[in-house]
Design a protein around this motif. Sequence first.
Motif, PDB file in Angstrom:
ATOM      1  N   LYS A 155      -1.102  -0.071  -3.530  1.00 24.14           N
ATOM      2  CA  LYS A 155       0.094   0.235  -4.315  1.00 24.14           C
ATOM      3  C   LYS A 155       1.310  -0.108  -3.465  1.00 24.14           C
ATOM      4  O   LYS A 155       1.646   0.594  -2.511  1.00 24.14           O
ATOM      5  CB  LYS A 155       0.128   1.712  -4.711  1.00 24.14           C
ATOM      6  CG  LYS A 155       1.339   2.064  -5.537  1.00 24.14           C
ATOM      7  CD  LYS A 155       1.357   3.530  -5.896  1.00 24.14           C
ATOM      8  CE  LYS A 155       2.622   3.836  -6.687  1.00 24.14           C
ATOM      9  NZ  LYS A 155       2.717   5.252  -6.995  1.00 24.14           N
ATOM     10  N   LEU A 156       1.989  -1.177  -3.781  1.00 28.09           N
ATOM     11  CA  LEU A 156       3.144  -1.638  -3.026  1.00 28.09           C
ATOM     12  C   LEU A 156       4.419  -1.076  -3.637  1.00 28.09           C
ATOM     13  O   LEU A 156       4.515  -0.912  -4.852  1.00 28.09           O
ATOM     14  CB  LEU A 156       3.188  -3.171  -3.025  1.00 28.09           C
ATOM     15  CG  LEU A 156       1.953  -3.861  -2.447  1.00 28.09           C
ATOM     16  CD1 LEU A 156       2.079  -5.364  -2.583  1.00 28.09           C
ATOM     17  CD2 LEU A 156       1.753  -3.471  -0.999  1.00 28.09           C
ATOM     18  N   THR A 157       5.390  -0.780  -2.780  1.00 29.71           N
ATOM     19  CA  THR A 157       6.658  -0.235  -3.243  1.00 29.71           C
ATOM     20  C   THR A 157       7.789  -0.730  -2.341  1.00 29.71           C
ATOM     21  O   THR A 157       7.543  -1.163  -1.216  1.00 29.71           O
ATOM     22  CB  THR A 157       6.634   1.310  -3.262  1.00 29.71           C
ATOM     23  OG1 THR A 157       7.856   1.780  -3.788  1.00 29.71           O
ATOM     24  CG2 THR A 157       6.406   1.880  -1.887  1.00 29.71           C
ATOM     25  N   ASN A 158       8.990  -0.647  -2.833  1.00 31.92           N
ATOM     26  CA  ASN A 158      10.155  -1.007  -2.056  1.00 31.92           C
ATOM     27  C   ASN A 158      10.761   0.284  -1.515  1.00 31.92           C
ATOM     28  O   ASN A 158      11.562   0.934  -2.169  1.00 31.92           O
ATOM     29  CB  ASN A 158      11.174  -1.762  -2.933  1.00 31.92           C
ATOM     30  CG  ASN A 158      12.337  -2.259  -2.115  1.00 31.92           C
ATOM     31  OD1 ASN A 158      12.265  -2.304  -0.888  1.00 31.92           O
ATOM     32  ND2 ASN A 158      13.409  -2.627  -2.787  1.00 31.92           N
ATOM     33  N   MET A 188      -4.520 -13.026  -0.499  1.00 41.38           N
ATOM     34  CA  MET A 188      -3.576 -12.318  -1.331  1.00 41.38           C
ATOM     35  C   MET A 188      -4.277 -11.307  -2.234  1.00 41.38           C
ATOM     36  O   MET A 188      -3.667 -10.342  -2.638  1.00 41.38           O
ATOM     37  CB  MET A 188      -2.848 -13.372  -2.158  1.00 41.38           C
ATOM     38  CG  MET A 188      -1.425 -13.142  -2.469  1.00 41.38           C
ATOM     39  SD  MET A 188      -0.403 -12.593  -1.143  1.00 41.38           S
ATOM     40  CE  MET A 188       1.067 -12.446  -2.053  1.00 41.38           C
ATOM     41  N   SER A 189      -5.522 -11.511  -2.546  1.00 43.55           N
ATOM     42  CA  SER A 189      -6.223 -10.611  -3.456  1.00 43.55           C
ATOM     43  C   SER A 189      -6.454  -9.233  -2.842  1.00 43.55           C
ATOM     44  O   SER A 189      -6.609  -8.262  -3.564  1.00 43.55           O
ATOM     45  CB  SER A 189      -7.553 -11.232  -3.887  1.00 43.55           C
ATOM     46  OG  SER A 189      -8.400 -11.374  -2.754  1.00 43.55           O
ATOM     47  N   THR A 190      -6.481  -9.141  -1.516  1.00 43.31           N
ATOM     48  CA  THR A 190      -6.673  -7.828  -0.893  1.00 43.31           C
ATOM     49  C   THR A 190      -5.427  -6.956  -1.022  1.00 43.31           C
ATOM     50  O   THR A 190      -5.528  -5.737  -1.082  1.00 43.31           O
ATOM     51  CB  THR A 190      -7.024  -7.979   0.599  1.00 43.31           C
ATOM     52  OG1 THR A 190      -6.008  -8.737   1.237  1.00 43.31           O
ATOM     53  CG2 THR A 190      -8.360  -8.632   0.785  1.00 43.31           C
ATOM     54  N   LEU A 191      -4.258  -7.560  -1.097  1.00 44.11           N
ATOM     55  CA  LEU A 191      -3.031  -6.783  -1.260  1.00 44.11           C
ATOM     56  C   LEU A 191      -2.887  -6.213  -2.660  1.00 44.11           C
ATOM     57  O   LEU A 191      -2.184  -5.226  -2.858  1.00 44.11           O
ATOM     58  CB  LEU A 191      -1.803  -7.627  -0.930  1.00 44.11           C
ATOM     59  CG  LEU A 191      -1.596  -7.951   0.547  1.00 44.11           C
ATOM     60  CD1 LEU A 191      -0.380  -8.842   0.725  1.00 44.11           C
ATOM     61  CD2 LEU A 191      -1.450  -6.695   1.360  1.00 44.11           C
ATOM     62  N   THR A 192      -3.525  -6.800  -3.628  1.00 46.21           N
ATOM     63  CA  THR A 192      -3.417  -6.296  -4.997  1.00 46.21           C
ATOM     64  C   THR A 192      -4.109  -4.952  -5.167  1.00 46.21           C
ATOM     65  O   THR A 192      -3.815  -4.229  -6.104  1.00 46.21           O
ATOM     66  CB  THR A 192      -3.989  -7.317  -5.999  1.00 46.21           C
ATOM     67  OG1 THR A 192      -5.355  -7.575  -5.650  1.00 46.21           O
ATOM     68  CG2 THR A 192      -3.171  -8.595  -5.992  1.00 46.21           C
ATOM     69  N   SER A 193      -5.022  -4.614  -4.261  1.00 48.85           N
ATOM     70  CA  SER A 193      -5.712  -3.320  -4.360  1.00 48.85           C
ATOM     71  C   SER A 193      -4.834  -2.177  -3.837  1.00 48.85           C
ATOM     72  O   SER A 193      -5.174  -1.015  -4.018  1.00 48.85           O
ATOM     73  CB  SER A 193      -7.029  -3.358  -3.588  1.00 48.85           C
ATOM     74  OG  SER A 193      -6.768  -3.527  -2.201  1.00 48.85           O
TER      75      SER A 193
END
Length: 145
Positions: free
Chosen positions: A8-11, A1-6
């Motif tokens: 920029k996620l958006t809907n 999960m820590s790799t996804l924090t790097s």
Amino acid sequence: MSTLTSLKLTNATKPTSIPVIQQKRNKLTTKIWEQIQLAEAQASGGTYASKRFKTITTADGDRKTVELEKRVRPWWFTNEEGKICVAVKYGSKAIHLAKDKTAVELGSKDELVNTLKVLKSAIELGELDQEIEKASGTIRARFTK
């Protein structure tokens, strides 16, 4: 999960359709790209023919897709004074680039490719949207008779 924090996620959702003016711009930029290819081919002493696909039915009743060459007519011409002029056409009609101006006058044929590229970028930026709409309207009006 820590790799996804790097990241920029958006809907976000993918648009279901392209706006009509964008479709018309895309059509015109495709045609101007063909003009650029034709001008570059003529400058190097070659020829250019665009390809298109056509589905035909054979004598056996089978459907088959065939690749055909499509003739590309140049949008440039030589005026009475011997200068090269380029007109941008939407369908068979030349669109107005400015008030009562339908062509760009060039000093020599060497400027042709660069001028076509400038016109292509102007179309992509939406500078000719009103004229594209007018040309599209007149073409559409001919079909409703």
